[in-house]
Design a protein around this motif. Sequence first.
Motif, PDB file in Angstrom:
ATOM      1  N   GLN A  78      44.335  45.108  56.030  1.00  0.00           N
ATOM      2  CA  GLN A  78      44.757  45.162  54.627  1.00  0.00           C
ATOM      3  C   GLN A  78      44.156  44.023  53.805  1.00  0.00           C
ATOM      4  O   GLN A  78      44.245  44.024  52.588  1.00  0.00           O
ATOM      5  CB  GLN A  78      46.298  45.115  54.531  1.00  0.00           C
ATOM      6  CG  GLN A  78      46.983  46.360  55.054  1.00  0.00           C
ATOM      7  CD  GLN A  78      46.651  47.618  54.275  1.00  0.00           C
ATOM      8  OE1 GLN A  78      45.519  48.090  54.346  1.00  0.00           O
ATOM      9  NE2 GLN A  78      47.604  48.164  53.556  1.00  0.00           N
ATOM     10  N   SER A 118      47.326  40.329  49.151  1.00  0.00           N
ATOM     11  CA  SER A 118      45.992  40.190  48.570  1.00  0.00           C
ATOM     12  C   SER A 118      46.007  39.228  47.395  1.00  0.00           C
ATOM     13  O   SER A 118      45.130  38.373  47.253  1.00  0.00           O
ATOM     14  CB  SER A 118      45.463  41.538  48.082  1.00  0.00           C
ATOM     15  OG  SER A 118      45.413  42.438  49.128  1.00  0.00           O
ATOM     16  N   TRP A 119      47.003  39.390  46.530  1.00  0.00           N
ATOM     17  CA  TRP A 119      47.034  38.543  45.334  1.00  0.00           C
ATOM     18  C   TRP A 119      47.364  37.098  45.676  1.00  0.00           C
ATOM     19  O   TRP A 119      46.777  36.169  45.105  1.00  0.00           O
ATOM     20  CB  TRP A 119      48.016  39.109  44.294  1.00  0.00           C
ATOM     21  CG  TRP A 119      47.388  40.239  43.549  1.00  0.00           C
ATOM     22  CD1 TRP A 119      47.585  41.574  43.779  1.00  0.00           C
ATOM     23  CD2 TRP A 119      46.412  40.158  42.511  1.00  0.00           C
ATOM     24  NE1 TRP A 119      46.814  42.330  42.950  1.00  0.00           N
ATOM     25  CE2 TRP A 119      46.073  41.491  42.149  1.00  0.00           C
ATOM     26  CE3 TRP A 119      45.784  39.100  41.839  1.00  0.00           C
ATOM     27  CZ2 TRP A 119      45.143  41.787  41.158  1.00  0.00           C
ATOM     28  CZ3 TRP A 119      44.866  39.396  40.841  1.00  0.00           C
ATOM     29  CH2 TRP A 119      44.548  40.731  40.519  1.00  0.00           C
ATOM     30  N   PRO A 131      41.316  41.336  44.107  1.00  0.00           N
ATOM     31  CA  PRO A 131      41.945  42.609  44.466  1.00  0.00           C
ATOM     32  C   PRO A 131      41.758  43.646  43.361  1.00  0.00           C
ATOM     33  O   PRO A 131      41.792  44.851  43.622  1.00  0.00           O
ATOM     34  CB  PRO A 131      43.425  42.246  44.623  1.00  0.00           C
ATOM     35  CG  PRO A 131      43.477  40.776  44.754  1.00  0.00           C
ATOM     36  CD  PRO A 131      42.247  40.214  44.139  1.00  0.00           C
ATOM     37  N   GLU A 132      41.545  43.169  42.145  1.00  0.00           N
ATOM     38  CA  GLU A 132      41.375  44.064  41.008  1.00  0.00           C
ATOM     39  C   GLU A 132      40.193  45.015  41.230  1.00  0.00           C
ATOM     40  O   GLU A 132      40.260  46.189  40.894  1.00  0.00           O
ATOM     41  CB  GLU A 132      41.139  43.225  39.752  1.00  0.00           C
ATOM     42  CG  GLU A 132      41.729  43.824  38.518  1.00  0.00           C
ATOM     43  CD  GLU A 132      42.101  42.746  37.508  1.00  0.00           C
ATOM     44  OE1 GLU A 132      41.452  41.669  37.519  1.00  0.00           O
ATOM     45  OE2 GLU A 132      43.030  42.994  36.725  1.00  0.00           O
ATOM     46  N   LYS A 137      51.133  49.632  51.400  1.00  0.00           N
ATOM     47  CA  LYS A 137      50.641  49.383  50.041  1.00  0.00           C
ATOM     48  C   LYS A 137      51.270  48.130  49.457  1.00  0.00           C
ATOM     49  O   LYS A 137      50.605  47.294  48.871  1.00  0.00           O
ATOM     50  CB  LYS A 137      50.981  50.589  49.138  1.00  0.00           C
ATOM     51  CG  LYS A 137      50.059  51.758  49.372  1.00  0.00           C
ATOM     52  CD  LYS A 137      49.323  52.141  48.082  1.00  0.00           C
ATOM     53  CE  LYS A 137      48.119  53.008  48.384  1.00  0.00           C
ATOM     54  NZ  LYS A 137      48.513  54.313  48.989  1.00  0.00           N
ATOM     55  N   GLN A 188      49.956  45.045  51.109  1.00  0.00           N
ATOM     56  CA  GLN A 188      48.600  44.714  50.673  1.00  0.00           C
ATOM     57  C   GLN A 188      48.600  44.078  49.291  1.00  0.00           C
ATOM     58  O   GLN A 188      47.884  43.107  49.048  1.00  0.00           O
ATOM     59  CB  GLN A 188      47.737  45.975  50.670  1.00  0.00           C
ATOM     60  CG  GLN A 188      46.287  45.690  50.358  1.00  0.00           C
ATOM     61  CD  GLN A 188      45.438  46.929  50.438  1.00  0.00           C
ATOM     62  OE1 GLN A 188      45.876  48.013  50.054  1.00  0.00           O
ATOM     63  NE2 GLN A 188      44.234  46.792  50.941  1.00  0.00           N
ATOM     64  N   SER A 189      49.421  44.624  48.400  1.00  0.00           N
ATOM     65  CA  SER A 189      49.416  44.109  47.030  1.00  0.00           C
ATOM     66  C   SER A 189      49.944  42.674  46.999  1.00  0.00           C
ATOM     67  O   SER A 189      49.326  41.786  46.408  1.00  0.00           O
ATOM     68  CB  SER A 189      50.200  45.078  46.141  1.00  0.00           C
ATOM     69  OG  SER A 189      51.113  44.402  45.351  1.00  0.00           O
ATOM     70  N   ILE A 247      43.741  47.207  43.618  1.00  0.00           N
ATOM     71  CA  ILE A 247      44.999  46.837  44.258  1.00  0.00           C
ATOM     72  C   ILE A 247      45.910  46.253  43.185  1.00  0.00           C
ATOM     73  O   ILE A 247      45.562  45.248  42.562  1.00  0.00           O
ATOM     74  CB  ILE A 247      44.769  45.813  45.382  1.00  0.00           C
ATOM     75  CG1 ILE A 247      43.857  46.432  46.453  1.00  0.00           C
ATOM     76  CG2 ILE A 247      46.087  45.365  45.994  1.00  0.00           C
ATOM     77  CD1 ILE A 247      43.382  45.449  47.490  1.00  0.00           C
ATOM     78  N   ASP A 285      40.132  49.766  54.824  1.00  0.00           N
ATOM     79  CA  ASP A 285      41.467  49.231  55.024  1.00  0.00           C
ATOM     80  C   ASP A 285      42.338  50.409  55.477  1.00  0.00           C
ATOM     81  O   ASP A 285      41.803  51.450  55.829  1.00  0.00           O
ATOM     82  CB  ASP A 285      42.017  48.516  53.786  1.00  0.00           C
ATOM     83  CG  ASP A 285      42.174  49.435  52.594  1.00  0.00           C
ATOM     84  OD1 ASP A 285      42.036  50.659  52.782  1.00  0.00           O
ATOM     85  OD2 ASP A 285      42.435  48.949  51.490  1.00  0.00           O
ATOM     86  N   SER A 289      43.948  52.518  53.957  1.00  0.00           N
ATOM     87  CA  SER A 289      43.920  53.760  53.178  1.00  0.00           C
ATOM     88  C   SER A 289      42.940  54.760  53.802  1.00  0.00           C
ATOM     89  O   SER A 289      42.989  55.942  53.507  1.00  0.00           O
ATOM     90  CB  SER A 289      43.541  53.464  51.726  1.00  0.00           C
ATOM     91  OG  SER A 289      42.276  52.832  51.699  1.00  0.00           O
ATOM     92  N   LYS A 340      39.173  43.782  52.364  1.00  0.00           N
ATOM     93  CA  LYS A 340      38.476  43.935  51.081  1.00  0.00           C
ATOM     94  C   LYS A 340      38.432  42.613  50.320  1.00  0.00           C
ATOM     95  O   LYS A 340      37.383  42.202  49.848  1.00  0.00           O
ATOM     96  CB  LYS A 340      39.160  45.022  50.247  1.00  0.00           C
ATOM     97  CG  LYS A 340      38.865  46.412  50.790  1.00  0.00           C
ATOM     98  CD  LYS A 340      39.507  47.496  49.954  1.00  0.00           C
ATOM     99  CE  LYS A 340      39.039  48.873  50.425  1.00  0.00           C
ATOM    100  NZ  LYS A 340      39.850  49.952  49.856  1.00  0.00           N
TER     101      LYS A 340
END
Lengths: 506, 173, 330
Positions: free
Chosen positions: C94, C309-310, C322-323, C302, C305-306, C327, C105, C107, C97
Amino acid sequence: MEALTYLFSSWIQPDLLFLTALGAFAGIYIGAIPGLSVTMAVSILISFTFSWEVNPALALMNGIFMGGVYGGSRTAILLNIPGAPAAIATSLDGYPMAKKGEAGQAIGLSTVMSFIGGLVGIVVLALAAPAISEFAIKFQPRDYMLIAVMGILLVGALSGESLAKGVFAGAFGILLGTVGLDPMTAEQRFTFGSVSLMNGISSIALMIGMFGVSEALLQLHHLNAQAVKQKIDRIVPLWGDIKRHLSLTLQSSGIGVIIGALPGTGGDIAALMAYDHAKRITKNPDVPFGEGAKEGLIAPESANNAAVGGAYIPMLTLGIPGDAVTAVIIGALFIHGLNPGPLLLLEKPDMFWFTVGNLVLADIFMLIFGLTGIRIFTKIIECPKAVLFPLILLLSVVGAYSINNSVADVWWMLGFGVFGYFMKLYGYQVAPVILGIILSRLMDDNWRRAIISERESLPDFVLGILTSPLSATLLGIIVFVLFTQTRWWKRRFGAAPTSLDAVKSN
Amino acid sequence: MQEQPTARRPGELVFTLILLVGSLFLLWQAYGISGFAGLSSAGAFPMAMSAIMAVSLVVILATVLRRPAPAAVLERLRKDILPATVVVFCGLILVYSLALDWLGFIPSSFLFLLASITFLQGGRFKRALGLSLLSIICVYVVFRLVFQVVLPEGLIPERAIIAWIQSFFAAGN
Amino acid sequence: MLKTLVGAFALSMAASFAMANDFPKQDLQGVIQWGAGGSTDLVMRSVAPHVEKELGRSIVMTNKTGGVGVIATQFVSTQPADGYTLLMSAENPQLYKVMGLSNLDYSNFYPVNVLARGVPIIVANKDAPFNTFKELVDYVQKNPGKVRMGSTGPGGLPSVVGAMLSSKLDFKVTAVPFDGDGPALTAMQGGAVEFMPAVLGAAVEHVKAGRIKVLAIFDKQASPVLPDARPITADYPQFESLLPWGPFFGVFVKSETPDDVKAKLVAAFKKGANNEAFQKLLSDRGYVSMNMSGDEANSFLKKWQSTTSWIVYDAGMGKKSPEEFGIPKP
């Protein structure tokens, strides 16, 4: 008293006895085949022994561990392909012995020495485990770095015809060891954008290629030369021979236990350091090192099996693995419902004594199986080269593939095989490359850890080394070793061997 | 082993030069990892090592150049460095390693063994055939069946065959 | 005889290619992302025997390590989408990326089962000059950058927890990366670092033996394995929005796998993971059992990951925003 019952429980229960023997036997062959590793065998056993009691499972794993560490010497001596990294140093003098028709003697000697080394390791485990593990975890990143530097000094001894070529090979090995995704920063080093390179170049693939394949290619020059007839009359070494080298055996075993007990180092580094030690303290070997010196076989073989007992020390006392195999065994204990950790020794002292007793048993079985069947093995190198070389190649390919189930490793193995062939032809030794790749991470990572801990300040780093008794001692040893390599020291104290050399070359 | 050869080995100069160029290339690559960012950067160690490689090669090159060039280079190159057997054997290895992935382990290894044993012993095809079959079976049993190393499958649907054999035995019982 | 043999052979071969409903017709291959002896390896090898019983076929396990698991993930994605190749992995994909490691990932995969998640705790050397998380924060604020934190490299659990701490508090430390949480915990006992975030299961035995001390549990509630450890939200409620967070283990197949095959695998893993012995193993090690699949698992993935990642990107550890990959910000 109770400890004694546990100590010998595996000796008197037939099923445990059988499983230990089976493990030791299988271990020897797993160790001997390059690419099959003890780590792999033990992790397959986890699923296999899932429903068993814990003791039978452990008996099997102990047997495999003990036999496997020893087994690597077989192929190292016979084919110049170390079956496992711990046997690299064995091939340096073992293979030259086989080339002279003394393969049987070499295997016999390495078996007995592995047995003695194994025993020393277990005795230390039984008597001093808690003290040694407390000592071992005190090692800081800078100490690991200094150990790696001590190891890399061996380049001087392995250089062959010119020191510059040895230095090149050593630096090249270290560089190869840094290839891949850097574990500390996730930066890519020398990957050229390729995913398969992110994993780095497998040191085992490199070892198989540079030692085994390059030697096979080199031997093709004399394809039709008759294979050397192997003398097999004296397999078990003479008692006098063992007694004469006993001091070296014990010293090497000592190195093995300590290096094995350190959580960051294992049998491969122990064997290389013991080899270096032997080369330094042996003033007048009967045969020069690198050409079939018995001392060059005794030191690494006793050290790598002593490292087995060493690896169990932090595992049984603190639940910290001493090497990759004990890491998997810890996992197995979890699955069997135990909680390996610092409390294990207090809560289940029977586990400790069972393991100690069982390891001794495994060591004895290793000796028995090691000394039988040598005749058949030595026949391997007497078979025609036209058949032998393609088979070596096949074994190398399968071995390189099995390490990580990756075809890329096969390509690296073959590529470095050809490269090693040219290196050998032009007077470069391949051993420093392997030494470099094995020590690379130990040196690079710990150097960076140490300097990060001091917040990038070199003076603080030096101060740290000088003020810590442990680091200062390690540094002292390095300085001493370097000093003994100087011409002044050799002229002053090393007069005897040089004059002898002079006589010989005349 | 220890004494220095008097004349250069054939091809030694070229080999040393190739290594030197390679080392400089690696040095440049190592610089590219993180430049001179700091003592603990990912690139510091590789840079130091490739620099050591380059320096030691310069020393080696100096020694090599001091020695006289070898006589009859081409002929000795063919005899001492790259005899026909080695070249052909290397060729076979190359083909083998390329075929391994798409042809699969069993057929490519079998063909490699057959070809190389026949070539090296100069004929005696039947013996080579027997030996190759035997060794492939041994390797397959030890690695694939006992140690569960999934060798490259390639064109032969191994797993389906194993499953079929298993169900065949299961039905038999 | 020979004819029938050949006939039967051809028939069974044809059948196995035709993706019949009676999946599985042959042994499965489980590709483990991490090495032998690691926690992912352990969880997978202990759940597999129970699942094998359900499927009636064995799962041949191989460790394909390297590149934080990228190599195994890439390998499974190039295999046929027939459900015979399982990816047995942890949370790492996750983050591929953002870390610029791969374009894959989860997905690209279908979650057969997300087995369990680990709970991070914050532990310290037993001689360290702080006994609670609050004291640690005070100490760090008084000595910015001087306290050494054990870590496992960018994207690993300690680095993410460290980034979460510094996102909500004034928390400047020197992170020293080790090869994994095991080696880092060992180094901490030797005094190479003062404290570190670690997964509960890896540290619990050392805490019980009094060799290291626990400062806080990085979760909303206390854990039954270490009931005395205070949840971090008790003193710092601002972490509530990030929790629960932790590493997880799951089994995946390619997302293009036929639905009936997916269903069979999901059922087998659900039942296998429910096995008592496996559940006991998880709870002993302090893992929280999840045993979820399909959409439920997807929404968990999800969210994970969000959040992560941030955090990773804002802490400057990520290579790409992530943008770029759509994400969403948590």
